[in-house]
Motif scaffolding. Structure first.
Motif: not given
Ligand code: ADP
Ligand code: ZN
Length: 615
Positions: A1-15
């Motif tokens: 998985m790409e590790d960019t800011v928006i990907h991190r937000l998707l994972k950390s807030y929405f799982g």
């Protein structure tokens, strides 16, 4: 998985691990300050398209939404994910509303939900002093009187561009027709906005059309369907208010927790039914099309159309309320000749009757189709598709045709001999040789064709007559008691100048289709449940925990965790917070607030059921 800011937000807030098609492009475009028009089907994942930019950008994102219930659910879901979101509305007391505005002015609010009338009626002035990151306009088709949901208060939103210059605007809708699209851009003054059309495909919705079922057949089918989905939610759409009430009463007699929803009920009753459904206190809702717009329930496992819908748009929007969590959802459309008669009448009486008749004709073609239904739907929404989907009834049972010349001739002859003064029911009674009062009164038993079709069951006749209507052998004289008329084409068949083909009628209860379809249905049903009985038990325990937490917070259950997340928990049985946090739909906030409760249940379950193959 790409590790960019928006990907991190998707994972950390929405799982969630990955974006759905288009989401990432839309999010990047908004973060870069561009205006956008987003078209995605219901359940396609529109909300994340503005919620992630809201988290990434400085300031508050304003979300314009037409319904208070919708706002409340969305805000609840965001708060459960640890996101600072609020809704301004008239059901709050004014102190709370002022406090929310203050938090916005102080930059302590990521998302602010508001109705269009409240926004343009004063709040906009206050918000000019706040840092606004983005304006998202949900259900944007409400701005257009071409759409099917025009709301005059939406038209005022045109002033947003000038009132908040430089703030990007994102309009979102599930309605995709060209005129509405153009109208949205023009009225919002965002004519240069980039348009993003997400895929309209919802492969987890199975598509099934059942033709010519009598009321009793439908009821039996629906009860079986509900039995295939124990403890799972579903919606049954009916054309008439009375039908919703009658059906719900019959389902209750069969021991099913069924509620009724239509526009004739008082608001308080409608709210109660809706809340009970969302909180899983009612398993099934029998509703008219009035139901659904404000419902954001992710675990609807079946959607039934008791009657034909009036257009493909309505149909797709209604089935779109199923399977939002991506798990399988069974959809069934019952289609009867009487539906067509009623709907044509409605369409004829409406203001835009040509458009409406046209839309109905397309819907009817869909129900009559001999090609993959999903292909038709996708092509209808402008998404070229040339593959058979494998998840619709046509794909499961490609149709066979027979030479139906004799059958058609018998029917046409009955109509001709009755001097084209009969409707469907009488025609069938003549063919079947039924001595009904009407037949006796008109002396139709003296006709040569009386009983000529007794070898064909009543309901098969209904089906064949419908096919004859579709193929243009007969037509209905709406202006003359809906009597049947033989067309020129029909006369050619009647006089033996042209053959007629009929599609073979296949029903589940008998014939080869039963054997072919049953395994698939069971497979589909179990796919939504867990694999083993043991996991099922754990799932139920987790579900009870979810309910307890939801009730504490006065949230609908799915706001805590979706069914899909629960299934994953039941299957993988995480016993640490880290493992729990890696599950689908679990962000950091949910891990930290609810993790311990679920882990305790899992540990307790494991202790009672030691794995015999384990160490
Ligand atoms: P709609 O387009 O109807 O507004 P939603 O925004 O409510 O749809 O999204 C439907 C469901 O899909 C929600 O439960 C949402 O959390 C989920 N969802 C959205 N994006 C993703 C994703 N990238 N991965 C997994 N689930 C997603
Ligand atoms: Zn198909």
């Amino acid at each position: 998985m790409e590790d960019t800011v928006i990907h991190r937000l998707l994972k950390s807030y929405f799982g969630y691990d990955t974006f759905r098609p288009m989401q990432e492009e839309i999010i990047r475009h908004a973060i870069d300050g561009g205006d956008a028009l987003v078209l995605m089907p219901t359940g396609g994942g529109k909300s994340i398209c503005y919620q992630i930019p809201a988290l990434a950008l400085e300031g508050t994102t304003i979300v314009v939404s037409p319904l208070i219930s919708l706002m409340k659910d969305q805000v609840g879901a965001l708060q459960a994910n640890g996101i600072e979101a609020e809704a301004l509305n008239s059901s709050n007391d004014e102190r709370l509303n002022r406090d929310i505005i203050d938090r916005c002015l102080e930059g302590r609010l990521k998302l602010l939900y508001i109705s269009p009338e409240r926004l343009v009626g004063g709040t906009l002035q206050l918000l000019r002093q706040a840092k606004i990151a983005l304006i998202a306009i949900d259900e944007a088709h409400c701005i257009s009187n071409w759409g099917h949901d025009f709301r005059p208060e939406y038209t005022q939103l045109g002033q947003l561009r000038e009132a908040l210059p430089g703030v990007p605007i994102m309009a979102l809708t599930a309605t995709a027709d060209k005129i509405t699209k153009r109208d949205i851009l023009k009225q919002l003054n965002i004519e240069d906005a980039a348009t993003f059309v997400g895929s309209f495909d919802r492969p987890n919705l199975s598509l099934d059309v059942k033709r010519g079922y009598s009321a009793r057949d439908k009821l039996r089918y629906i009860i079986d369907l509900i039995a295939r989905h124990p403890g799972e939610s579903g919606i049954i759409y009916c054309l008439a208010r009375k039908a919703t009430e009658q059906l719900a009463a019959k389902l209750r007699t069969a021991g099913i927790a069924a509620g009724v929803y239509h526009a004739g009920l008082p608001n308080s009753e409608r709210d109660r039914v809706q809340n009970d459904f969302v909180a899983d206190r009612l398993q099934v809702i029998c509703a008219t099309i009035a139901f659904g717009m404000g419902i954001d329930k992710s675990n609807v496992r079946f959607v039934v159309h008791y009657n034909l819908p009036k257009s493909i748009e309505s149909f797709y929007q209604e089935i779109g309320r199923g399977g939002r969590d991506g798990l399988p959802c069974e959809t069934v459309l019952f289609y009867n000749i009487s539906d067509i008669i009623t709907l044509r009448k409605f369409a004829g009486e409406s203001g835009q009757h040509e458009i409406n008749l046209e839309k109905l004709a397309r819907m009817q073609e869909y129900a009559e189709a001999q090609v993959c239904r999903r292909r038709i739907l996708l092509n209808y929404f402008g998404e070229a598709s040339d593959k058979a989907c494998g998840n619709c009834d046509v794909c499961h049972n490609p149709p066979r045709a027979i030479d139906g010349t004799t059958i058609v001739q018998k029917a046409l002859s009955a109509i001709a001999r009755a001097e084209e003064r009969i409707g469907f029911t009488t025609a069938i009674n003549i063919l079947r040789g039924n001595m009904t009062p009407d037949i006796v009164a008109q002396r139709y038993y003296e006709l040569k064709t009386f009983g000529a079709g007794h070898d064909i069951p009543q309901r098969d006749w209904r089906d064949y007559m419908l096919q004859m209507l579709q193929m243009g052998f007969i037509e209905i004289a709406y202006d003359d008691d809906r009597h049947l008329r033989i067309t020129d084409l029909g006369r050619e068949v009647l006089y033996g100048k042209r053959p007629a083909q009929l599609a073979v009628i296949v029903r589940e209860e008998c014939g080869p289709k039963a054997r072919k379809q049953r395994p698939k249905k069971e497979a589909a049903a179990t796919a939504t449940t867990t694999a083993t009985a043991g996991d099922r038990e754990l799932f139920e325990l987790l579900r009870a925990t979810r309910k307890r937490i939801a009730d504490e917070h006065r949230w609908p259950a799915y706001v805590v965790l979706s069914d899909r997340s629960l299934h994953q928990l039941a299957a993988t049985k995480p016993t640490t917070l880290t493992a729990f946090g890696n599950c689908y739909g679990v962000g950091t906030h949910k891990r930290d607030t609810f993790g311990a409760a679920f882990i305790a249940v899992i540990k307790e379950y494991i202790a009672r059921h030691p794995d015999p193959t384990g160490p």
